[in-house]
Write a protein that holds these residues in place. Structure first.
Motif, PDB file in Angstrom:
ATOM      1  N   MET A   1      -8.440  10.178   4.126  1.00  0.00           N
ATOM      2  CA  MET A   1      -7.684   8.997   4.607  1.00  0.00           C
ATOM      3  C   MET A   1      -7.392   8.030   3.460  1.00  0.00           C
ATOM      4  SD  MET A   1      -6.826   7.940   7.809  1.00  0.00           S
ATOM      5  CE  MET A   1      -7.279   6.197   7.897  1.00  0.00           C
ATOM      6  N   LEU A   2      -6.138   7.640   3.372  1.00  0.00           N
ATOM      7  CA  LEU A   2      -5.723   6.727   2.308  1.00  0.00           C
ATOM      8  C   LEU A   2      -6.467   5.388   2.388  1.00  0.00           C
ATOM      9  CD1 LEU A   2      -3.739   6.220  -0.050  1.00  0.00           C
ATOM     10  CD2 LEU A   2      -2.170   5.276   1.639  1.00  0.00           C
ATOM     11  N   MET A   3      -6.655   4.883   3.615  1.00  0.00           N
ATOM     12  CA  MET A   3      -7.332   3.580   3.752  1.00  0.00           C
ATOM     13  C   MET A   3      -8.702   3.584   3.090  1.00  0.00           C
ATOM     14  SD  MET A   3      -7.627   0.485   4.520  1.00  0.00           S
ATOM     15  CE  MET A   3      -6.610  -0.361   5.725  1.00  0.00           C
ATOM     16  N   GLU A   4      -9.402   4.703   3.251  1.00  0.00           N
ATOM     17  CA  GLU A   4     -10.735   4.832   2.650  1.00  0.00           C
ATOM     18  C   GLU A   4     -10.649   4.745   1.123  1.00  0.00           C
ATOM     19  OE1 GLU A   4     -13.657   8.419   3.234  1.00  0.00           O
ATOM     20  OE2 GLU A   4     -12.735   7.873   5.161  1.00  0.00           O
TER      21      GLU A   4
ATOM     22  N   MET B   1      -6.077  15.236   0.022  1.00  0.00           N
ATOM     23  CA  MET B   1      -5.872  15.150  -1.436  1.00  0.00           C
ATOM     24  C   MET B   1      -4.721  14.202  -1.783  1.00  0.00           C
ATOM     25  SD  MET B   1      -7.295  16.950  -4.063  1.00  0.00           S
ATOM     26  CE  MET B   1      -5.915  17.483  -5.094  1.00  0.00           C
ATOM     27  N   LEU B   2      -4.983  13.309  -2.703  1.00  0.00           N
ATOM     28  CA  LEU B   2      -3.968  12.347  -3.111  1.00  0.00           C
ATOM     29  C   LEU B   2      -2.738  13.046  -3.700  1.00  0.00           C
ATOM     30  CD1 LEU B   2      -3.273   9.322  -3.527  1.00  0.00           C
ATOM     31  CD2 LEU B   2      -4.278   9.526  -5.794  1.00  0.00           C
ATOM     32  N   MET B   3      -2.951  14.094  -4.501  1.00  0.00           N
ATOM     33  CA  MET B   3      -1.807  14.778  -5.129  1.00  0.00           C
ATOM     34  C   MET B   3      -0.805  15.255  -4.081  1.00  0.00           C
ATOM     35  SD  MET B   3       0.055  15.811  -7.492  1.00  0.00           S
ATOM     36  CE  MET B   3      -0.484  16.045  -9.187  1.00  0.00           C
ATOM     37  N   GLU B   4      -1.330  15.750  -2.951  1.00  0.00           N
ATOM     38  CA  GLU B   4      -0.466  16.234  -1.877  1.00  0.00           C
ATOM     39  C   GLU B   4       0.395  15.089  -1.319  1.00  0.00           C
ATOM     40  OE1 GLU B   4      -1.925  18.335   2.007  1.00  0.00           O
ATOM     41  OE2 GLU B   4      -3.017  19.143   0.273  1.00  0.00           O
ATOM     42  N   LEU B   5      -0.254  13.948  -1.097  1.00  0.00           N
ATOM     43  CA  LEU B   5       0.460  12.766  -0.590  1.00  0.00           C
ATOM     44  C   LEU B   5       1.540  12.341  -1.578  1.00  0.00           C
ATOM     45  CD1 LEU B   5      -1.919  10.027   0.902  1.00  0.00           C
ATOM     46  CD2 LEU B   5      -0.171  11.368   2.068  1.00  0.00           C
ATOM     47  N   ILE B   6       1.174  12.328  -2.854  1.00  0.00           N
ATOM     48  CA  ILE B   6       2.120  11.867  -3.876  1.00  0.00           C
ATOM     49  C   ILE B   6       3.295  12.831  -4.006  1.00  0.00           C
ATOM     50  CG2 ILE B   6       2.352  11.612  -6.407  1.00  0.00           C
ATOM     51  CD1 ILE B   6      -0.163   9.903  -6.365  1.00  0.00           C
ATOM     52  N   GLU B   7       3.004  14.124  -3.898  1.00  0.00           N
ATOM     53  CA  GLU B   7       4.102  15.098  -3.960  1.00  0.00           C
ATOM     54  C   GLU B   7       5.043  14.963  -2.764  1.00  0.00           C
ATOM     55  OE1 GLU B   7       2.350  18.869  -6.562  1.00  0.00           O
ATOM     56  OE2 GLU B   7       2.069  18.829  -4.387  1.00  0.00           O
ATOM     57  N   LYS B   8       4.461  14.669  -1.603  1.00  0.00           N
ATOM     58  CA  LYS B   8       5.299  14.495  -0.400  1.00  0.00           C
ATOM     59  C   LYS B   8       6.047  13.168  -0.416  1.00  0.00           C
ATOM     60  CE  LYS B   8       2.649  16.866   3.195  1.00  0.00           C
ATOM     61  NZ  LYS B   8       1.754  16.581   4.321  1.00  0.00           N
ATOM     62  N   ASN B   9       5.522  12.228  -1.183  1.00  0.00           N
ATOM     63  CA  ASN B   9       6.096  10.875  -1.191  1.00  0.00           C
ATOM     64  C   ASN B   9       7.330  10.811  -2.089  1.00  0.00           C
ATOM     65  OD1 ASN B   9       6.456   8.112  -0.879  1.00  0.00           O
ATOM     66  ND2 ASN B   9       5.008   7.632  -2.530  1.00  0.00           N
TER      67      ASN B   9
ATOM     68  N   VAL C   1       3.718   8.113   4.288  1.00  0.00           N
ATOM     69  CA  VAL C   1       3.738   9.575   4.196  1.00  0.00           C
ATOM     70  C   VAL C   1       2.562  10.171   4.968  1.00  0.00           C
ATOM     71  CG1 VAL C   1       3.492  11.511   2.594  1.00  0.00           C
ATOM     72  CG2 VAL C   1       5.034   9.621   2.046  1.00  0.00           C
ATOM     73  N   GLU C   2       1.416   9.535   4.864  1.00  0.00           N
ATOM     74  CA  GLU C   2       0.240  10.006   5.599  1.00  0.00           C
ATOM     75  C   GLU C   2       0.484  10.004   7.111  1.00  0.00           C
ATOM     76  OE1 GLU C   2      -3.339   7.509   5.580  1.00  0.00           O
ATOM     77  OE2 GLU C   2      -4.447   9.244   4.836  1.00  0.00           O
ATOM     78  N   ARG C   3       1.359   9.109   7.568  1.00  0.00           N
ATOM     79  CA  ARG C   3       1.682   9.007   8.995  1.00  0.00           C
ATOM     80  C   ARG C   3       2.896   9.846   9.389  1.00  0.00           C
ATOM     81  NH1 ARG C   3      -0.968   4.833   7.277  1.00  0.00           N
ATOM     82  NH2 ARG C   3      -2.248   3.516   8.641  1.00  0.00           N
ATOM     83  N   GLY C   4       3.350  10.723   8.490  1.00  0.00           N
ATOM     84  CA  GLY C   4       4.496  11.575   8.809  1.00  0.00           C
ATOM     85  C   GLY C   4       5.829  10.867   8.637  1.00  0.00           C
ATOM     86  N   LEU C   5       5.790   9.673   8.028  1.00  0.00           N
ATOM     87  CA  LEU C   5       7.027   8.937   7.763  1.00  0.00           C
ATOM     88  C   LEU C   5       7.369   9.078   6.282  1.00  0.00           C
ATOM     89  CD1 LEU C   5       6.068   5.737   9.784  1.00  0.00           C
ATOM     90  CD2 LEU C   5       7.619   7.570  10.515  1.00  0.00           C
ATOM     91  N   GLY C   6       8.340   8.337   5.850  1.00  0.00           N
ATOM     92  CA  GLY C   6       8.708   8.339   4.444  1.00  0.00           C
ATOM     93  C   GLY C   6       9.666   7.204   4.212  1.00  0.00           C
ATOM     94  N   GLY C   7      10.023   6.994   2.966  1.00  0.00           N
ATOM     95  CA  GLY C   7      10.921   5.881   2.717  1.00  0.00           C
ATOM     96  C   GLY C   7      11.357   5.791   1.289  1.00  0.00           C
TER      97      GLY C   7
END
Lengths: 190, 190
Positions: free
Chosen positions: A1-4, B1-9, B113-119
């Motif tokens: 979780m990002l918040m964590e 994993m943060l890398m996954e979030l960043i790649e999706k972002n 991105v973690e919530r399935g959104l983007g921007g």
């Protein structure tokens, strides 16, 4: 979780200096910044990595620590950062770096926290002397230094009081307190 | 994993406008920014949230989209953002916002991105008109607009070529390509 991750990602200024940070780890952290957003996709940021004692000392000598703690000159030997990432702006790409280095620094520090490390963004830098110490060519401008290591201090978030005082402070147990403005004070009802 | 979030972002500019974003979600995203670092812990950023059509339209009318795509004026109706977070600097706290809004924007978008959104972070804003449309008091400066929604476009990262061209472009399948500089081109061997 990002918040964590974000909650754990406090500005740490005291470290276990005996815990080393590898060059490979620093490169992985810059990779997170590389894949983050950049205004107009210009990607004008460049990075200097440091994880050896001599280079670390050159950088440390040009930083000012925790402006609000008047009786603290920064971490003593043994509690200094094990590594640094110096973020530069490349003037041959653009002269205006917008908030790119904030985006990059946030990616880097969240990545550090995920790896059990932590750090601090430092903007109070003797830029002229650091440029000369590291032989940084004139085309680069020092934007920010990120200090990294294994944190050994406890940092807690407090709610800022009604007087709005946001100066961080340390209690008798050396716990570092950081007052944050309340959500309802920063979201405007416009 | 943060890398996954960043790649999706990725910076998404086309959305399924029928997917709404709630005010509660926007507040949760600002909460991530609230707990992120701020220079000197000043916390000079304030936020305007928008997730209703009329307010969204006021904001949309004052944004410029994807400067490098000369034959594209921005998302058409049905593909516009479902929500916005406008990041303001409060001049009564400080006149210099450093990279605080980059740190905040990165936290907000990773949370989206973690919530399935983007921007997308948008800096090309008709600031005077947006201030007037939203009745923003003079003490606030518009720093950045974050457009949010459920992305409907595919964005891929390419390696920037040897000519260093970093302009993003769209192929015949409307896939958005973003050339990124290589890690070894941004880490300096100093």
């Amino acid at each position: 979780m990002l918040m964590e991750l974000i909650e754990k990602n406090r500005s740490y200024r005291r470290f276990d200096e005996s815990c080393k940070v590898s060059l490979e780890t620093l490169r992985q952290l810059v990779e997170l910044a590389r894949l983050s957003a950049s205004g107009g996709n210009l990607q004008p940021l460049k990075y200097i990595l440091s994880c050896r004692s001599e280079k670390n000392e050159l950088i440390f000598a040009n930083l000012s620590w925790a402006g609000y703690l008047k009786d603290w000159d920064g971490p003593s030997e043994g509690e200094r950062p094990s590594a640094y990432i110096v973020i530069l702006g490349d003037n041959q790409i653009t002269q205006s770096f917008g908030c790119d280095y904030g985006i990059a620094a946030q990616s880097i520090l969240l990545g550090a926290v995920e790896r059990g490390l932590g750090g601090c963004m430092i903007g109070s830098i003797n830029r002229a002397k650091l440029c000369s110490s590291l032989n940084i060519p004139e085309r680069y401008e020092i934007l920010l230094v990120i200090a990294l290591g294994k944190p050994v201090e406890k940092v807690v978030i407090d709610e800022a009081g009604p007087d709005g005082d946001i100066k961080y402070w340390r209690d008798e147990q050396s716990i570092h307190h950081v007052p944050k403005r309340a959500l309802d004070d920063i979201v405007l009802g416009l």
